[in-house]
Design an enzyme around this catalytic site. Structure first.
Site, PDB file in Angstrom:
ATOM      1  N   LYS A 119       7.608  -0.498   6.178  1.00 15.01           N
ATOM      2  CA  LYS A 119       7.297   0.903   5.478  1.00 15.01           C
ATOM      3  C   LYS A 119       8.265   1.999   5.500  1.00 15.01           C
ATOM      4  O   LYS A 119       9.201   2.190   6.519  1.00 15.01           O
ATOM      5  CB  LYS A 119       6.345   1.515   6.775  1.00 15.01           C
ATOM      6  CG  LYS A 119       5.453   2.778   6.330  1.00 15.01           C
ATOM      7  CD  LYS A 119       4.241   3.109   7.427  1.00 15.01           C
ATOM      8  CE  LYS A 119       3.923   4.533   6.989  1.00 15.01           C
ATOM      9  NZ  LYS A 119       2.580   5.105   7.828  1.00 15.01           N
ATOM     10  N   GLY A 144       0.561   5.534   1.168  1.00 14.54           N
ATOM     11  CA  GLY A 144      -0.361   6.508   1.716  1.00 14.54           C
ATOM     12  C   GLY A 144       0.347   7.677   1.136  1.00 14.54           C
ATOM     13  O   GLY A 144       1.157   7.813   0.373  1.00 14.54           O
ATOM     14  N   GLY A 145      -0.118   8.968   2.000  1.00 20.30           N
ATOM     15  CA  GLY A 145       0.429  10.187   1.467  1.00 20.30           C
ATOM     16  C   GLY A 145       1.804  10.429   2.096  1.00 20.30           C
ATOM     17  O   GLY A 145       2.528  11.308   1.508  1.00 20.30           O
ATOM     18  N   PHE A 146       2.267   9.669   2.917  1.00 18.90           N
ATOM     19  CA  PHE A 146       3.766   9.523   3.406  1.00 18.90           C
ATOM     20  C   PHE A 146       4.431   8.613   3.306  1.00 18.90           C
ATOM     21  O   PHE A 146       5.666   8.766   3.050  1.00 18.90           O
ATOM     22  CB  PHE A 146       3.540   9.904   4.966  1.00 18.90           C
ATOM     23  CG  PHE A 146       2.925  11.209   5.181  1.00 18.90           C
ATOM     24  CD1 PHE A 146       3.510  12.191   5.497  1.00 18.90           C
ATOM     25  CD2 PHE A 146       1.567  11.500   5.339  1.00 18.90           C
ATOM     26  CE1 PHE A 146       3.060  13.542   5.566  1.00 18.90           C
ATOM     27  CE2 PHE A 146       1.049  12.663   5.341  1.00 18.90           C
ATOM     28  CZ  PHE A 146       1.774  13.859   5.477  1.00 18.90           C
ATOM     29  N   GLY A 147       4.024   7.301   3.406  1.00 19.42           N
ATOM     30  CA  GLY A 147       4.954   6.206   3.430  1.00 19.42           C
ATOM     31  C   GLY A 147       4.339   5.365   2.357  1.00 19.42           C
ATOM     32  O   GLY A 147       3.494   5.280   1.612  1.00 19.42           O
ATOM     33  N   GLN A 148       5.373   4.518   1.811  1.00 18.35           N
ATOM     34  CA  GLN A 148       5.062   3.157   1.101  1.00 18.35           C
ATOM     35  C   GLN A 148       5.112   2.142   1.930  1.00 18.35           C
ATOM     36  O   GLN A 148       6.302   1.838   2.394  1.00 18.35           O
ATOM     37  CB  GLN A 148       6.036   3.225  -0.197  1.00 18.35           C
ATOM     38  CG  GLN A 148       6.308   4.596  -0.731  1.00 18.35           C
ATOM     39  CD  GLN A 148       7.415   4.611  -1.861  1.00 18.35           C
ATOM     40  OE1 GLN A 148       7.261   3.622  -2.806  1.00 18.35           O
ATOM     41  NE2 GLN A 148       8.465   5.233  -1.836  1.00 18.35           N
ATOM     42  N   VAL A 149       4.410   0.871   1.730  1.00 16.25           N
ATOM     43  CA  VAL A 149       4.716  -0.176   2.470  1.00 16.25           C
ATOM     44  C   VAL A 149       4.712  -1.390   1.416  1.00 16.25           C
ATOM     45  O   VAL A 149       3.950  -1.737   0.519  1.00 16.25           O
ATOM     46  CB  VAL A 149       3.343  -0.476   3.591  1.00 16.25           C
ATOM     47  CG1 VAL A 149       3.548  -1.660   4.279  1.00 16.25           C
ATOM     48  CG2 VAL A 149       3.021   0.792   4.043  1.00 16.25           C
ATOM     49  N   ASP A 164      -7.183   9.725  12.523  1.00 17.86           N
ATOM     50  CA  ASP A 164      -7.404   9.580  11.051  1.00 17.86           C
ATOM     51  C   ASP A 164      -8.311   8.094  11.021  1.00 17.86           C
ATOM     52  O   ASP A 164      -8.007   7.255  10.336  1.00 17.86           O
ATOM     53  CB  ASP A 164      -6.422   9.521  10.452  1.00 17.86           C
ATOM     54  CG  ASP A 164      -6.481   9.713   8.835  1.00 17.86           C
ATOM     55  OD1 ASP A 164      -7.685  10.075   8.417  1.00 17.86           O
ATOM     56  OD2 ASP A 164      -5.577   9.257   8.159  1.00 17.86           O
ATOM     57  N   GLY A 179       0.701  -1.213   0.131  1.00 23.59           N
ATOM     58  CA  GLY A 179       0.233   0.057  -0.002  1.00 23.59           C
ATOM     59  C   GLY A 179       0.881   1.249   0.104  1.00 23.59           C
ATOM     60  O   GLY A 179       2.062   1.299   0.148  1.00 23.59           O
TER      61      GLY A 179
HETATM   62  N1  LIG Z   1       1.590  -3.605   8.642  1.00 27.69           N
HETATM   63  C1  LIG Z   1       0.861  -3.543   7.428  1.00 27.69           C
HETATM   64  N2  LIG Z   1       0.701  -4.758   6.689  1.00 27.69           N
HETATM   65  C2  LIG Z   1      -0.010  -4.915   5.461  1.00 27.69           C
HETATM   66  N3  LIG Z   1      -0.158  -3.683   5.030  1.00 27.69           N
HETATM   67  C3  LIG Z   1      -0.159  -2.391   5.486  1.00 27.69           C
HETATM   68  C4  LIG Z   1       0.543  -2.461   6.655  1.00 27.69           C
HETATM   69  N4  LIG Z   1       0.679  -1.059   7.124  1.00 27.69           N
HETATM   70  C5  LIG Z   1       0.187  -0.416   5.937  1.00 27.69           C
HETATM   71  N5  LIG Z   1      -0.175  -1.230   5.011  1.00 27.69           N
HETATM   72  C6  LIG Z   1      -0.913  -0.863   3.894  1.00 27.69           C
HETATM   73  O1  LIG Z   1      -0.275   0.351   3.374  1.00 27.69           O
HETATM   74  C7  LIG Z   1      -1.252   1.689   3.257  1.00 27.69           C
HETATM   75  C8  LIG Z   1      -0.462   2.739   3.653  1.00 27.69           C
HETATM   76  O2  LIG Z   1      -0.167   2.496   5.118  1.00 27.69           O
HETATM   77  P1  LIG Z   1      -0.079   4.173   6.155  1.00 27.69           P
HETATM   78  O3  LIG Z   1      -1.655   4.234   5.999  1.00 27.69           O
HETATM   79  O4  LIG Z   1       0.571   3.455   7.204  1.00 27.69           O
HETATM   80  O5  LIG Z   1       0.637   4.774   5.254  1.00 27.69           O
HETATM   81  P2  LIG Z   1       0.458   6.417   5.065  1.00 27.69           P
HETATM   82  O6  LIG Z   1       1.281   6.924   4.272  1.00 27.69           O
HETATM   83  O7  LIG Z   1       0.768   7.015   6.600  1.00 27.69           O
HETATM   84  O8  LIG Z   1      -1.133   6.734   4.657  1.00 27.69           O
HETATM   85  P3  LIG Z   1      -1.943   7.797   4.861  1.00 27.69           P
HETATM   86  O9  LIG Z   1      -1.778   8.665   4.008  1.00 27.69           O
HETATM   87  O10 LIG Z   1      -3.268   7.247   4.862  1.00 27.69           O
HETATM   88  O11 LIG Z   1      -1.732   8.599   6.286  1.00 27.69           O
HETATM   89  C9  LIG Z   1      -2.359   1.261   4.032  1.00 27.69           C
HETATM   90  O12 LIG Z   1      -3.583   1.492   3.556  1.00 27.69           O
HETATM   91  C10 LIG Z   1      -2.297  -0.437   4.099  1.00 27.69           C
HETATM   92  O13 LIG Z   1      -3.034  -0.838   2.653  1.00 27.69           O
END
Ligand SMILES: Nc1ncnc2c1ncn2[C@@H]1O[C@H](COP(=O)(O)OP(=O)(O)OP(=O)(O)O)[C@@H](O)[C@H]1O
Length: 669
Positions: free
Chosen positions: A188, A158-163, A280, A156
């Site tokens: 992440k 998000g706006g900040f990270g890639q997982v 959130d 996945g």
């Molecule tokens: N531990 C995990 N196991 C499996 N998938 C995960 C895990 N953590 C995050 N993901 C996937 O990655 C996506 C992005 O993670 P996360 O929401 O932590 O990132 P973010 O950049 O902080 O996102 P946002 O922009 O929503 O704040 C999640 O919506 C989920 O689909």
């Protein structure tokens, strides 16, 4: 040293005026009189309340079978708690304030030479969208004492990270499925140049230190920096609730949603009990455990990047209430109304977002979806405020409506009754916890702790107090609302608790010092007076009239090219009207209405977004002014306080924010 995770903050709104619906003379009604500046062309309906411009984070979710409109609306907009704190504190020490006390009256003044350039930094990060990094990810990951991982598929973004999935290299046999030695983990990545990492590792790391591994929060096993990236190694989880809903033709069974409600409430209770608010809550951030593992029916809440403290760690007391209408944190679709209004986050906000999450999963849509354009956040907020729980939950089983009713009525610092909310859903979920579609162990434990029977969630007899009917306006209060604009350094002075007889002296002295009245208000028949050197006015007249508004006098001044620039009414029926030359106005009208017609919550917006001057009492007057040109974007803050905000004013002066408008009246807390 604060560790920041920052991101997009909403752009500053432009202070566009609102055109009057109709400034043409019309028949005068008993309770509604409207006066228009003579000889001017009637205004046309050209505008609306200026919205809060809410920029979205740039992330898009995976596997999206949604329109762009949907994808945008779901992204989180965030400003970190530290970033906000920094904004608040910068420049506070800058101003030296003169203060003279005259009996009960108070006066404060900000001299022009109080200028400190640091003070303007309050909005230096505003409006900047975070750019995604294109730096390649490392081929192998090894941080701290972690094993080495090969990067596999993306989970996945998000706006900040890639997982990504990280596959352990040289894994011993037999392979572990979870824990620090797991064969597969979630990695992440956050690029070190991302704004969230300006001050070191992402802010989210701190929150995971405090919450990781607690009920419903995934465990973080290792973290560290490798090359260009900050990397967090955590338990790998399964699909999000949004994925499940999306892959099931946009539906979810009532029992499944009720189980989610029960378990999610218990997860929030745990997070809250550790002093944090998630900030959130949405379907994308609830993940199930990995398929095929013992956790596959277990619910987790991820993404702690917007978490804030609702309780001070050392004192244990609730954080202070504040309201910054220009700051929005969260995801527009699921954000609480309080979050839209820029109110400090507290436990109630997570529960309100959860309520919207549940209704979304159950109904597949929320009534405020589909708004587009710059003012989307504002439209969504307005729609949320206008949608009573019975409408929102018209096609949902009653417990969902009751849940919404409870949570939208929570006060800022009120302790939510988690057990009671859980018990609402008891009638929907099956009696045997082992065959429920979602594991509800966390909720069962919570109910057990508060003395309920294992397995069922029913509340004790007598605890079944009916949820309050929809009163989502909070408790009525009488407060000062003060609005502050960022200005170049200038002299400003305030007086409050001024009796009628002393008014003239203060105004005359102010005029001698080169100040004009910029705003007036009345509290308990005593006046508050704001005078400053930055009005741009050339001449000014005022009238203290025993009647509410002296139409003849106003018309007379209009003829001489004076425009109403400040107005207030006292409880005893008198009014103070200030009219100035040199205003930016080219057309003006005023309208008297019955004060009771004003919706208190809307006042938050009125005072913030409308360039009209008004006063609130039993009667109210709206003054509608058409400016010569569109006002520029401005940094603006709004405060609501029960006492005249003399301390706050001085703090704001320290940041070169000056009172633009002040009023006193009935609001909600
Ligand atoms: N531990 C995990 N196991 C499996 N998938 C995960 C895990 N953590 C995050 N993901 C996937 O990655 C996506 C992005 O993670 P996360 O929401 O932590 O990132 P973010 O950049 O902080 O996102 P946002 O922009 O929503 O704040 C999640 O919506 C989920 O689909």
């Amino acid at each position: 040293m604060p560790q920041l995770r920052s991101g997009v903050r909403i752009g500053r709104p432009s202070k566009r005026p609102i055109a009057a619906d109709n400034t043409k003379p019309k028949p005068v009604k008993e309770e509604e009189k409207k006066t228009i500046k003579k000889g001017r062309k009637a205004n046309r309906k050209t505008g609306q309340i200026n919205p809060v411009v809410q920029k979205n984070g740039r992330g898009r979710k995976k596997a999206a079978v949604v329109s762009d409109e949907d994808a945008d609306e779901k992204n989180a907009v965030r400003t970190t708690p530290q970033e906000e704190e920094k904004d608040k504190n910068e420049g506070l020490a800058a101003a030296e304030i003169k203060k003279e006390k005259e009996e009960e009256e108070e006066v404060g003044e900000k001299e022009m030479d109080d200028y400190d350039s640091a003070g303007l930094s309050a909005d230096k990060n505003l409006g900047a969208e975070e750019e995604g990094s294109t730096a390649p990810l490392p081929e192998r990951v090894q941080v701290g004492s972690s094993p080495s991982y090969k990067i596999e598929r993306k989970l996945g973004k998000g706006g900040f990270g890639q997982v990504y999935v990280g596959r352990r290299m040289n894994a011993p046999v037999p392979n572990e499925r979870t824990g620090p030695g797991a064969i597969e983990v979630a990695l992440k990545f956050e690029h070190r140049s991302s704004k969230g990492c300006n001050y070191g590792p992402p802010y989210e790391w701190q929150v995971y230190n405090a919450l990781g591994g607690s009920h419903g929060v995934p465990r973080v096993h290792f973290k560290g920096r490798q090359g260009e990236y900050y990397i967090m190694v955590m338990d790998m989880l399964g699909p999000s609730l949004w994925d499940v809903w999306n892959n099931n033709s946009h539906t979810m069974s009532t029992e499944m949603v009720a189980c989610i409600a029960i378990e999610a409430i218990s997860i929030l209770e745990k997070i809250h009990s550790r002093g944090y608010v998630h900030g959130d809550v949405k379907p994308e951030n609830f993940l199930l455990g990995s398929p095929g593992t013992s956790d596959e029916k277990k619910l987790f809440l991820v993404d702690l990047g917007l978490a804030t403290k609702w309780r001070d760690t050392s004192s244990g007391s609730h954080v202070e209430y504040d309201q910054r209408p220009d700051v929005f944190r969260g995801t527009v679709r699921y954000a609480s109304v309080h979050a839209h209004l820029g109110r400090t986050g507290s436990r109630r906000d997570d529960l309100e977002s959860l309520a919207y999450t549940l209704v979304f999963l159950l109904r597949g849509r929320l009534p405020w979806q589909g708004f587009q354009g710059e003012n989307k956040g504002f439209q969504v907020c307005k729609k949320k405020m206008a949608t009573p729980p019975e409408t929102l939950c018209a096609f949902c089983p009653a417990p969902f409506r009751h849940f919404v009713e409870y949570v939208v009525n929570l006060k800022f610092d009120e302790e939510p009754n988690y057990a009671k909310y859980i018990s609402l859903f008891d009638g929907i979920v099956g009696p045997n916890p082992d065959i429920r579609p979602i594991n509800t162990e966390g909720a069962q434990k919570l109910m057990y702790q508060v003395g309920h029977k294992r397995g069922r969630f029913t509340m004790e007899e007598g605890d079944e107090e009916q949820p309050k009917k929809k009163v989502r306006m909070g408790t009525p209060a009488t407060q000062w609302i003060s609005v502050y604009n960022a200005r170049r350094p200038m002299k400003q002075r305030y007086h409050y608790n001024v009796a009628d007889v002393r008014l003239h002296g203060h105004i005359q002295k102010g005029n001698e010092d080169g100040l004009f009245i910029s705003s007036v208000a009345s509290c308990q028949n005593l006046w508050a007076l704001i005078m400053d050197a930055g009005t741009g006015f050339t001449h000014q007249v005022y009238e203290l009239s025993p009647m509410f508004l002296n139409k003849d006098w106003i018309m007379e001044q209009w003829e001489k090219n004076y425009y109403i620039s400040a107005i207030a009414g006292a409880n005893n029926g008198s009014s103070l009207v200030v009219m100035s030359r040199g205003t930016q106005y080219i057309q003006q009208s005023y309208k008297e209405v019955n004060g009771q017609l004003l919706c208190p919550v809307v006042l938050d917006f009125l005072i913030r977004w409308w360039s009209w001057t008004f006063c609130i009492r039993v009667k109210a007057a709206f003054v509608l002014s058409v400016p010569r040109r569109k006002p520029a974007d401005e940094t603006q803050e709004t405060l609501r306080t029960s006492a005249f905000p003399s301390t706050h004013v001085k703090e704001k002066w320290g940041k070169n924010l000056y009172i633009a408008s002040v009023c006193y009246g009935r609001t909600v807390s």
